[in-house]
Design a protein around this motif. Sequence first.
Motif, PDB file in Angstrom:
ATOM      1  N   ALA A 141      45.915  32.877  47.096  1.00 35.80           N
ATOM      2  CA  ALA A 141      46.516  33.915  47.937  1.00 35.80           C
ATOM      3  C   ALA A 141      47.094  35.063  47.117  1.00 35.80           C
ATOM      4  O   ALA A 141      46.808  36.242  47.389  1.00 35.80           O
ATOM      5  N   TYR A 142      47.909  34.745  46.124  1.00 39.47           N
ATOM      6  CA  TYR A 142      48.505  35.823  45.318  1.00 39.47           C
ATOM      7  C   TYR A 142      47.411  36.634  44.631  1.00 39.47           C
ATOM      8  O   TYR A 142      47.439  37.880  44.648  1.00 39.47           O
ATOM      9  N   GLU A 143      46.456  35.954  44.031  1.00 38.54           N
ATOM     10  CA  GLU A 143      45.398  36.646  43.286  1.00 38.54           C
ATOM     11  C   GLU A 143      44.591  37.566  44.202  1.00 38.54           C
ATOM     12  O   GLU A 143      44.250  38.699  43.818  1.00 38.54           O
ATOM     13  N   ILE A 144      44.267  37.097  45.403  1.00 38.73           N
ATOM     14  CA  ILE A 144      43.497  37.923  46.338  1.00 38.73           C
ATOM     15  C   ILE A 144      44.273  39.186  46.697  1.00 38.73           C
ATOM     16  O   ILE A 144      43.722  40.294  46.718  1.00 38.73           O
ATOM     17  N   ASN A 145      45.565  39.033  46.983  1.00 42.27           N
ATOM     18  CA  ASN A 145      46.384  40.207  47.307  1.00 42.27           C
ATOM     19  C   ASN A 145      46.469  41.166  46.130  1.00 42.27           C
ATOM     20  O   ASN A 145      46.325  42.387  46.283  1.00 42.27           O
ATOM     21  N   PHE A 146      46.704  40.618  44.947  1.00 44.17           N
ATOM     22  CA  PHE A 146      46.817  41.444  43.742  1.00 44.17           C
ATOM     23  C   PHE A 146      45.516  42.206  43.479  1.00 44.17           C
ATOM     24  O   PHE A 146      45.521  43.431  43.275  1.00 44.17           O
ATOM     25  N   GLU A 147      44.400  41.483  43.472  1.00 42.40           N
ATOM     26  CA  GLU A 147      43.116  42.114  43.147  1.00 42.40           C
ATOM     27  C   GLU A 147      42.685  43.097  44.240  1.00 42.40           C
ATOM     28  O   GLU A 147      42.092  44.142  43.937  1.00 42.40           O
ATOM     29  N   SER A 148      42.973  42.771  45.492  1.00 45.09           N
ATOM     30  CA  SER A 148      42.607  43.682  46.584  1.00 45.09           C
ATOM     31  C   SER A 148      43.358  44.995  46.467  1.00 45.09           C
ATOM     32  O   SER A 148      42.785  46.077  46.667  1.00 45.09           O
ATOM     33  N   ALA A 149      44.656  44.913  46.179  1.00 47.76           N
ATOM     34  CA  ALA A 149      45.441  46.138  45.993  1.00 47.76           C
ATOM     35  C   ALA A 149      44.955  46.914  44.768  1.00 47.76           C
ATOM     36  O   ALA A 149      44.893  48.156  44.785  1.00 47.76           O
ATOM     37  N   LYS A 150      44.591  46.185  43.740  1.00 51.75           N
ATOM     38  CA  LYS A 150      44.102  46.812  42.508  1.00 51.75           C
ATOM     39  C   LYS A 150      42.790  47.570  42.764  1.00 51.75           C
ATOM     40  O   LYS A 150      42.579  48.678  42.257  1.00 51.75           O
ATOM     41  N   ILE A 151      41.913  46.980  43.589  1.00 51.83           N
ATOM     42  CA  ILE A 151      40.640  47.630  43.924  1.00 51.83           C
ATOM     43  C   ILE A 151      40.890  48.903  44.732  1.00 51.83           C
ATOM     44  O   ILE A 151      40.309  49.965  44.461  1.00 51.83           O
ATOM     45  N   ALA A 152      41.754  48.798  45.727  1.00 48.44           N
ATOM     46  CA  ALA A 152      42.071  49.973  46.545  1.00 48.44           C
ATOM     47  C   ALA A 152      42.738  51.060  45.701  1.00 48.44           C
ATOM     48  O   ALA A 152      42.452  52.253  45.860  1.00 48.44           O
ATOM     49  N   ARG A 153      43.615  50.648  44.796  1.00 45.84           N
ATOM     50  CA  ARG A 153      44.280  51.595  43.892  1.00 45.84           C
ATOM     51  C   ARG A 153      43.242  52.308  43.015  1.00 45.84           C
ATOM     52  O   ARG A 153      43.301  53.533  42.812  1.00 45.84           O
ATOM     53  N   ALA A 154      42.273  51.554  42.504  1.00 49.03           N
ATOM     54  CA  ALA A 154      41.235  52.143  41.652  1.00 49.03           C
ATOM     55  C   ALA A 154      40.406  53.157  42.436  1.00 49.03           C
ATOM     56  O   ALA A 154      40.044  54.215  41.903  1.00 49.03           O
ATOM     57  N   ALA A 155      40.109  52.848  43.698  1.00 53.73           N
ATOM     58  CA  ALA A 155      39.332  53.771  44.526  1.00 53.73           C
ATOM     59  C   ALA A 155      40.118  55.057  44.769  1.00 53.73           C
ATOM     60  O   ALA A 155      39.570  56.167  44.656  1.00 53.73           O
ATOM     61  N   CYS A 156      41.405  54.925  45.097  1.00 49.66           N
ATOM     62  CA  CYS A 156      42.245  56.110  45.318  1.00 49.66           C
ATOM     63  C   CYS A 156      42.363  56.941  44.042  1.00 49.66           C
ATOM     64  O   CYS A 156      42.294  58.180  44.083  1.00 49.66           O
TER      65      CYS A 156
ATOM     66  N   ASN B  92      36.340  37.035  54.250  1.00 53.36           N
ATOM     67  CA  ASN B  92      36.151  38.401  53.745  1.00 53.36           C
ATOM     68  C   ASN B  92      37.111  38.755  52.620  1.00 53.36           C
ATOM     69  O   ASN B  92      36.763  39.529  51.715  1.00 53.36           O
ATOM     70  N   ASP B  93      38.311  38.191  52.665  1.00 57.75           N
ATOM     71  CA  ASP B  93      39.290  38.497  51.618  1.00 57.75           C
ATOM     72  C   ASP B  93      38.820  38.020  50.247  1.00 57.75           C
ATOM     73  O   ASP B  93      39.136  38.632  49.221  1.00 57.75           O
ATOM     74  N   LEU B  94      38.054  36.932  50.238  1.00 62.87           N
ATOM     75  CA  LEU B  94      37.547  36.378  48.978  1.00 62.87           C
ATOM     76  C   LEU B  94      36.633  37.363  48.263  1.00 62.87           C
ATOM     77  O   LEU B  94      36.513  37.333  47.026  1.00 62.87           O
ATOM     78  N   LEU B  95      36.009  38.261  49.019  1.00 62.32           N
ATOM     79  CA  LEU B  95      35.078  39.211  48.417  1.00 62.32           C
ATOM     80  C   LEU B  95      35.756  40.138  47.413  1.00 62.32           C
ATOM     81  O   LEU B  95      35.086  40.725  46.564  1.00 62.32           O
ATOM     82  N   SER B  96      37.072  40.255  47.505  1.00 61.21           N
ATOM     83  CA  SER B  96      37.790  41.044  46.500  1.00 61.21           C
ATOM     84  C   SER B  96      37.679  40.405  45.120  1.00 61.21           C
ATOM     85  O   SER B  96      37.825  41.085  44.104  1.00 61.21           O
ATOM     86  N   LEU B  97      37.413  39.104  45.091  1.00 58.65           N
ATOM     87  CA  LEU B  97      37.223  38.391  43.821  1.00 58.65           C
ATOM     88  C   LEU B  97      35.754  38.267  43.450  1.00 58.65           C
ATOM     89  O   LEU B  97      35.406  38.323  42.273  1.00 58.65           O
ATOM     90  N   THR B  98      34.889  38.082  44.451  1.00 61.58           N
ATOM     91  CA  THR B  98      33.481  37.797  44.143  1.00 61.58           C
ATOM     92  C   THR B  98      32.560  39.009  44.281  1.00 61.58           C
ATOM     93  O   THR B  98      31.504  39.055  43.651  1.00 61.58           O
ATOM     94  N   GLN B  99      32.939  39.987  45.098  1.00 64.45           N
ATOM     95  CA  GLN B  99      32.129  41.199  45.284  1.00 64.45           C
ATOM     96  C   GLN B  99      33.013  42.448  45.280  1.00 64.45           C
ATOM     97  O   GLN B  99      32.999  43.253  46.211  1.00 64.45           O
ATOM     98  N   PRO B 100      33.772  42.640  44.211  1.00 64.02           N
ATOM     99  CA  PRO B 100      34.731  43.766  44.199  1.00 64.02           C
ATOM    100  C   PRO B 100      34.069  45.133  44.330  1.00 64.02           C
ATOM    101  O   PRO B 100      34.676  46.064  44.881  1.00 64.02           O
ATOM    102  N   ASP B 101      32.836  45.277  43.850  1.00 63.24           N
ATOM    103  CA  ASP B 101      32.171  46.578  43.941  1.00 63.24           C
ATOM    104  C   ASP B 101      31.893  46.966  45.387  1.00 63.24           C
ATOM    105  O   ASP B 101      31.967  48.154  45.747  1.00 63.24           O
ATOM    106  N   ILE B 102      31.567  45.979  46.222  1.00 61.67           N
ATOM    107  CA  ILE B 102      31.331  46.251  47.644  1.00 61.67           C
ATOM    108  C   ILE B 102      32.613  46.734  48.304  1.00 61.67           C
ATOM    109  O   ILE B 102      32.616  47.715  49.055  1.00 61.67           O
ATOM    110  N   ILE B 103      33.710  46.051  48.013  1.00 61.80           N
ATOM    111  CA  ILE B 103      34.992  46.415  48.614  1.00 61.80           C
ATOM    112  C   ILE B 103      35.428  47.806  48.149  1.00 61.80           C
ATOM    113  O   ILE B 103      35.877  48.633  48.958  1.00 61.80           O
ATOM    114  N   LYS B 104      35.261  48.083  46.872  1.00 57.56           N
ATOM    115  CA  LYS B 104      35.644  49.406  46.366  1.00 57.56           C
ATOM    116  C   LYS B 104      34.804  50.507  47.007  1.00 57.56           C
ATOM    117  O   LYS B 104      35.319  51.573  47.369  1.00 57.56           O
TER     118      LYS B 104
END
Length: 357
Positions: free
Chosen positions: A106-121, A59-71
């Motif tokens: 690992a680093y990229e997933i954490n970075f992009e996941s936080a970036k997606i959550a930040r964008a939503a907020c 599921n964490d990979l989806l932050s890279l491949t399906q960022p719109d779903i996560i957002k």
Amino acid sequence: MKKMNDRKERIALLRKRAEEKILILDGAMGTMIQKHKLTEEDYRGERFADWKQDVKGNNDLLSLTQPDIIKDIHLQYIAAGADLNGTNTFSATTIAQADYGMEDLAYEINFESAKIARAACDEWEAAHPGDVRFVNGAIGPTNRTASISPDVNNPGFRAITFDQLKEAYKEATTGLLDGGADTLLVETIFDTLNAKAALFAIDEVLDERGEDVPVLISGTITDASGRTLSGQTTEAFYNSVRHTKPFSIGLNCALGAAQLRPYVQELSRIAECRVSVYPNAGLPNEFGEYDQTDAEMAELVKEWADTGMVNLLGGCCGTTPPHIKAIADAVANAKPRVVPKFEPRMRLSGLEPFDAA
């Protein structure tokens, strides 16, 4: 009103809000992802179309491949009332990603996941000026345990070392902070030694960066024994990590609200910091699904709020935006638990607590 861009400003606001209200955590990321019924190809996306092994379930990979779903999931929880929104990073360490051969991501997933959550907020705040929401950098327990041997014939064997865990957690923490996390959540702790490695790693990272970021700690009582998987009682677990002076300590996962109540009460009695709880939506049925309704769950946790036992509330497995909205509405007028002050004394822990008289 200007958008709040500075992490220090947001953290100051979060601490102020924590004195005024019960903060709302979001609900289950995995439950919401499952609703999309994604295929192997969906998980892979274009970038990983030719990956050497199956990645469905990562599921964490989806932050890279399906960022719109996560957002979109983040935005649903924010609209439901979540103050703190957990990043899609439960398994985003080199250790857990090794199952998919994706340690280097690992680093990229954490970075992009936080970036997606930040964008939503930020998107929510732009549409609702002054209504600041926060990114909660989620750090899961990994799929290894530092305290227990996976080999029944060799009880002294360990599949991971403290230093290996620490390094993996440092990388994850750095990615989350670089991506825009406001807080860090060490969650679903089944092995306190793993958690101590994570907390040590966070301390090193914050010291190196010269930052002060709130850290939330959340353990898991695995069954009716009232203990973590590594054998500690609630109070022994608290004694093991209280030295880190967390923003909050609490419990999540494994059990529903009804089953967690005695342990929430125990934490409320002893914790010198805020208490957080985000239970499952009851216990799973025969098909592994969660049937507890939003109204049923909200009624259970409202009693905790009304009796002054909690500071943060949310949901874990099986919970959805309606669950979070029902909880937020139910406790909207409740006062947060007053953090007690105790006389200084020595508190030790093994599997049981030992408090000096």
